[in-house]
Design a protein around this motif. Structure first.
Motif, PDB file in Angstrom:
ATOM      1  N   GLU A  77      10.868  15.517  -1.972  1.00 33.65           N
ATOM      2  CA  GLU A  77      12.210  15.714  -2.517  1.00 33.65           C
ATOM      3  C   GLU A  77      12.999  14.418  -2.370  1.00 33.65           C
ATOM      4  N   THR A  78      13.470  13.867  -3.504  1.00 31.41           N
ATOM      5  CA  THR A  78      14.110  12.550  -3.505  1.00 31.41           C
ATOM      6  C   THR A  78      15.447  12.604  -4.229  1.00 31.41           C
ATOM      7  N   LEU A  79      16.443  12.001  -3.608  1.00 28.55           N
ATOM      8  CA  LEU A  79      17.784  11.900  -4.179  1.00 28.55           C
ATOM      9  C   LEU A  79      18.109  10.428  -4.390  1.00 28.55           C
ATOM     10  N   VAL A  80      18.618  10.105  -5.565  1.00 23.37           N
ATOM     11  CA  VAL A  80      19.058   8.746  -5.870  1.00 23.37           C
ATOM     12  C   VAL A  80      20.533   8.832  -6.235  1.00 23.37           C
ATOM     13  N   VAL A  81      21.375   8.096  -5.500  1.00 19.80           N
ATOM     14  CA  VAL A  81      22.825   8.168  -5.695  1.00 19.80           C
ATOM     15  C   VAL A  81      23.376   6.771  -5.941  1.00 19.80           C
ATOM     16  N   ASN A  82      24.304   6.675  -6.870  1.00 18.52           N
ATOM     17  CA  ASN A  82      24.984   5.389  -7.060  1.00 18.52           C
ATOM     18  C   ASN A  82      26.378   5.613  -7.624  1.00 18.52           C
ATOM     19  N   GLY A 104      10.403  14.091 -10.467  1.00 20.18           N
ATOM     20  CA  GLY A 104      11.172  15.137  -9.806  1.00 20.18           C
ATOM     21  C   GLY A 104      12.389  14.650  -9.061  1.00 20.18           C
ATOM     22  N   ALA A 105      12.655  13.341  -9.085  1.00 20.83           N
ATOM     23  CA  ALA A 105      13.822  12.814  -8.370  1.00 20.83           C
ATOM     24  C   ALA A 105      15.106  13.300  -9.025  1.00 20.83           C
ATOM     25  N   GLU A 106      16.120  13.508  -8.194  1.00 21.92           N
ATOM     26  CA  GLU A 106      17.431  13.904  -8.689  1.00 21.92           C
ATOM     27  C   GLU A 106      18.358  12.705  -8.646  1.00 21.92           C
ATOM     28  N   HIS A 107      19.044  12.442  -9.753  1.00 23.36           N
ATOM     29  CA  HIS A 107      19.915  11.275  -9.866  1.00 23.36           C
ATOM     30  C   HIS A 107      21.365  11.737  -9.966  1.00 23.36           C
ATOM     31  N   VAL A 108      22.175  11.285  -9.021  1.00 24.61           N
ATOM     32  CA  VAL A 108      23.595  11.643  -9.006  1.00 24.61           C
ATOM     33  C   VAL A 108      24.414  10.371  -9.160  1.00 24.61           C
ATOM     34  N   VAL A 109      25.231  10.326 -10.198  1.00 26.54           N
ATOM     35  CA  VAL A 109      26.122   9.195 -10.456  1.00 26.54           C
ATOM     36  C   VAL A 109      27.549   9.664 -10.162  1.00 26.54           C
ATOM     37  N   VAL A 110      28.240   8.935  -9.314  1.00 34.55           N
ATOM     38  CA  VAL A 110      29.595   9.314  -8.914  1.00 34.55           C
ATOM     39  C   VAL A 110      30.600   8.456  -9.673  1.00 34.55           C
ATOM     40  N   GLY A 125       6.745  17.249  -8.077  1.00 36.55           N
ATOM     41  CA  GLY A 125       6.440  16.452  -9.255  1.00 36.55           C
ATOM     42  C   GLY A 125       6.593  17.203 -10.560  1.00 36.55           C
ATOM     43  N   ARG A 126       6.556  18.530 -10.500  1.00 27.33           N
ATOM     44  CA  ARG A 126       6.676  19.337 -11.711  1.00 27.33           C
ATOM     45  C   ARG A 126       8.128  19.682 -12.034  1.00 27.33           C
ATOM     46  N   LYS A 127       9.035  19.332 -11.128  1.00 27.72           N
ATOM     47  CA  LYS A 127      10.454  19.588 -11.393  1.00 27.72           C
ATOM     48  C   LYS A 127      10.943  18.666 -12.510  1.00 27.72           C
ATOM     49  N   PRO A 128      11.827  19.144 -13.352  1.00 27.56           N
ATOM     50  CA  PRO A 128      12.421  18.239 -14.346  1.00 27.56           C
ATOM     51  C   PRO A 128      13.363  17.251 -13.671  1.00 27.56           C
ATOM     52  N   ARG A 129      13.414  16.047 -14.205  1.00 30.48           N
ATOM     53  CA  ARG A 129      14.366  15.079 -13.658  1.00 30.48           C
ATOM     54  C   ARG A 129      15.784  15.545 -13.962  1.00 30.48           C
ATOM     55  N   VAL A 130      16.629  15.454 -12.968  1.00 33.82           N
ATOM     56  CA  VAL A 130      18.014  15.897 -13.117  1.00 33.82           C
ATOM     57  C   VAL A 130      18.934  14.701 -12.943  1.00 33.82           C
ATOM     58  N   ARG A 131      19.842  14.506 -13.897  1.00 29.87           N
ATOM     59  CA  ARG A 131      20.854  13.454 -13.767  1.00 29.87           C
ATOM     60  C   ARG A 131      22.221  14.112 -13.903  1.00 29.87           C
TER      61      ARG A 131
END
Length: 394
Positions: A293-298, A319-325, A362-368
């Motif tokens: 489980e991976t979170l990428v934040v910027n 499957g990484a989740e990308h959160v833009v603030v 790995g099967r999760k959809p990428r979320v932004r």
């Protein structure tokens, strides 16, 4: 003998520079007074105070002592099944940059390990040759060996700290594959592109990458004069720190807190790390986080590691989740602490659930997702309205 016209030109340039500095100081002072009067509610007294449960010195593989702090959960919240969260700070910062996150994670019942990277904070200043991202990866491994030797882990890294996490994964993949249940990369980069743009574009970035280390090393020999200049021009320093660290209103105390970390780092140390940061490329190391489980934040307005750096990480981790603030700069954890705290807590919960239920990440959809800190906007607006009413009634 200096030709008269050259001397006049030099005098003119000097006077112009002095005038610009004075004007900048006046403008900066005015901005800082506004922050002090109106925005102190964003960082009330004691907000950044914290006493760790344990402090220890971890000796790196080359003998450099590294300062480490540990927060233990309250006895009634302790749970052996919960992971230890290991947090790595960014370039020119220290573990103090995580103060608001460590408090939130500890309150939620997690054990938290934080450390000052070599030559930063309270860790010992190391030889310049050892100030590399590769060595930082080995340092993080030693911290884990000593302060979190068993049990599940969550790795969190900001800026250079994210690079450190990638470096550790590259050199010690078994630690990631066997123990890490979640990871967060905050305002960082996997490299493969010039790192030193400062918002000026790649051409200027390449120039800064070549000249920056030599310039810093040269003025670093005059550190006492630099310290004196800081005291005299503190308002201007605050304006610069604000510009490159934040993209929304913050309290004056937050500016000073951040500036003290950045400018408390010797200029020679800044010079030592720049070459390694500038050629950093750990894209292949991200393969170790596949299935985790991976979170990428910027921050959307981050001038140091813009959103495209984060997007590159997301592309390489299924499957990484990308959160833009929105309205966020590089020091996002001090600028929007509630948002970051919430993201970290949700990440850890997702990681625990995925580990327990054997979810195929790995099967999760990428979320932004783009997040707006509406709570902070309301607090700022309220503070400014209150200050305006107070000014009219005075």
């Amino acid at each position: 003998m200096t030709p008269p016209n050259r001397g006049l030109i030099g005098l003119g340039v000097g006077l112009a520079a002095a005038g610009v500095a004075t004007a900048a100081g006046v403008a900066a002072g005015r901005v800082n007074r506004e922050r002090t009067a109106r925005l102190s509610v964003l960082a009330p007294d004691g907000a950044y105070a914290h006493v760790p449960d344990h402090e220890l010195a971890v000796i790196a593989d080359d003998g450099v002592p590294l300062h480490v702090e540990v927060d233990e959960p309250a006895a009634d919240a302790a749970d052996a099944a919960k992971p230890t969260i290991v947090m790595s700070h960014g370039y020119t910062l220290s573990l103090r940059s995580w103060v608001l996150q460590r408090k939130a994670l500890q309150r939620a019942g997690y054990r938290v390990v934080l450390w000052d990277q070599r030559s930063h904070g309270r860790s010992e200043v190391a030889d310049s040759d050892s100030c590399t991202i590769e060595q930082l990866g080995r340092d993080l491994h030693r911290v884990i060996e000593e302060a979190a030797p068993e049990g599940p882990l969550v790795l969190i890294g900001h800026s250079m700290g994210g690079m450190t996490v990638m470096s550790m994964a590259d050199q010690f993949p078994e630690v990631v594959r066997q123990r890490v249940i979640a990871a967060a990369f905050v305002a960082t980069s996997a490299g493969g592109q010039n790192m030193m743009t400062l918002g000026f574009g790649q051409f200027v970035g390449r120039l800064l990458g070549r000249l920056g280390p030599r310039f810093l090393a040269r003025i670093g020999t005059q550190q006492k004069l630099v310290n004196t200049a800081r005291r005299v021009g503190r308002d201007v320093e605050d304006l610069i720190v604000d510009h490159y660290s934040f993209a929304s209103p913050v309290a004056q105390h937050t500016i000073r807190y951040t500036g003290d970390m950045i400018m408390g780092t010797p200029l020679s140390v800044m010079a030592d790390f720049l070459p390694s940061i500038n050629v950093h490329d750990k894209q292949s190391a991200l393969e170790q986080f596949h299935g985790i489980e991976t979170l990428v934040v910027n921050g959307m307005q981050d001038l140091l590691t813009p959103p495209d750096h984060s997007e590159a990480i997301v592309r390489l981790v299924p499957g990484a989740e990308h959160v833009v603030v929105e309205d966020a700069g590089h020091i996002i954890m001090l600028e929007h602490p509630e948002v970051i705290n919430e993201q970290f807590l949700e990440l850890v919960e997702r990681g625990m659930r995925a580990s327990a239920e054997h979810i195929d990440i790995g099967r999760k959809p990428r979320v932004r997702r783009t997040v707006t800190d509406l709570q902070k906007r309301r607090r700022v607006a309220k503070a400014r309205r209150g200050s305006s009413r107070g000014g009219r009634s005075a």
